[in-house]
Design a protein around this motif. Sequence first.
Motif, PDB file in Angstrom:
ATOM      1  N   LEU A 142      39.763  44.741  33.709  1.00 41.79           N
ATOM      2  CA  LEU A 142      39.226  43.547  34.341  1.00 41.79           C
ATOM      3  C   LEU A 142      40.348  42.528  34.490  1.00 41.79           C
ATOM      4  N   PHE A 143      40.232  41.689  35.531  1.00 37.82           N
ATOM      5  CA  PHE A 143      41.247  40.693  35.825  1.00 37.82           C
ATOM      6  C   PHE A 143      40.590  39.364  36.145  1.00 37.82           C
ATOM      7  N   VAL A 144      41.288  38.289  35.872  1.00 37.74           N
ATOM      8  CA  VAL A 144      40.902  36.951  36.298  1.00 37.74           C
ATOM      9  C   VAL A 144      42.133  36.320  36.934  1.00 37.74           C
ATOM     10  N   CYS A 145      41.880  35.304  37.754  1.00 35.92           N
ATOM     11  CA  CYS A 145      43.026  34.640  38.366  1.00 35.92           C
ATOM     12  C   CYS A 145      42.750  33.153  38.539  1.00 35.92           C
ATOM     13  N   SER A 146      43.836  32.422  38.629  1.00 35.34           N
ATOM     14  CA  SER A 146      43.825  30.999  38.912  1.00 35.34           C
ATOM     15  C   SER A 146      44.457  30.823  40.282  1.00 35.34           C
ATOM     16  N   ILE A 147      43.850  29.979  41.127  1.00 33.93           N
ATOM     17  CA  ILE A 147      44.241  29.886  42.532  1.00 33.93           C
ATOM     18  C   ILE A 147      44.650  28.456  42.861  1.00 33.93           C
ATOM     19  N   ALA A 148      45.746  28.331  43.629  1.00 33.70           N
ATOM     20  CA  ALA A 148      46.226  27.015  44.043  1.00 33.70           C
ATOM     21  C   ALA A 148      46.631  27.061  45.514  1.00 33.70           C
ATOM     22  N   PRO A 149      45.836  26.442  46.399  1.00 27.27           N
ATOM     23  CA  PRO A 149      46.229  26.365  47.807  1.00 27.27           C
ATOM     24  C   PRO A 149      47.434  25.444  47.971  1.00 27.27           C
ATOM     25  N   ARG A 150      48.373  25.875  48.799  1.00 24.60           N
ATOM     26  CA  ARG A 150      49.544  25.060  49.137  1.00 24.60           C
ATOM     27  C   ARG A 150      49.740  25.144  50.648  1.00 24.60           C
ATOM     28  N   GLY A 151      48.898  24.443  51.368  1.00 24.61           N
ATOM     29  CA  GLY A 151      48.962  24.500  52.827  1.00 24.61           C
ATOM     30  C   GLY A 151      48.535  25.862  53.322  1.00 24.61           C
ATOM     31  N   ARG A 152      49.418  26.541  54.044  1.00 21.17           N
ATOM     32  CA  ARG A 152      49.108  27.857  54.605  1.00 21.17           C
ATOM     33  C   ARG A 152      49.478  28.995  53.663  1.00 21.17           C
TER      34      ARG A 152
END
Length: 162
Positions: A142-152
């Motif tokens: 199993l995996f989890v992730c943290s997401i950070a948008p930086r424009g495109r």
Amino acid sequence: MTAIVAHALDPVVPELEKVFTIRAEIDAPLSAGPAPHGERLHIPITGGRVDGPRLSGQILPGGSDWPLIGPDGHSRIEAHYTIQADDGTLIRVTNRGLRTSSPEVRARLRSGEQVLPSEYYMRAAPVFDAPDGPHRWLSEALFVCSIAPRGRVIVIDVYRVG
């Protein structure tokens, strides 16, 4: 009061191991407009890179994220795309998650403004479909992730739950 003592047969406490970072390139979101459950967006995934201690490769163009922005403004993430490992192996990815934030932060994110990741919650649980061979471990955990948008570009730090 008695102290709680861990027993050898107790469940293992999960640990997180960072396995790689995805930098997914995206096009501008397209809106399907308002609907009873919120606004459905289509965000084309146009490419990108995967780099880390356990996997390196590229994100193939042609994937999509189909977030549903609910009436409360929170987004249910649902992305589907393909990683091509440096050895040529194709790995299918389905990533479902959640983004919550204040209305002000949502507006800044939607306009493409840089927003500190501490100003919102954006987490997901990617599922990998990898063939037999050196990348099979992706289909066996199993995996989890943290997401950070930086424009495109969307930066996704992926952790294996051990």
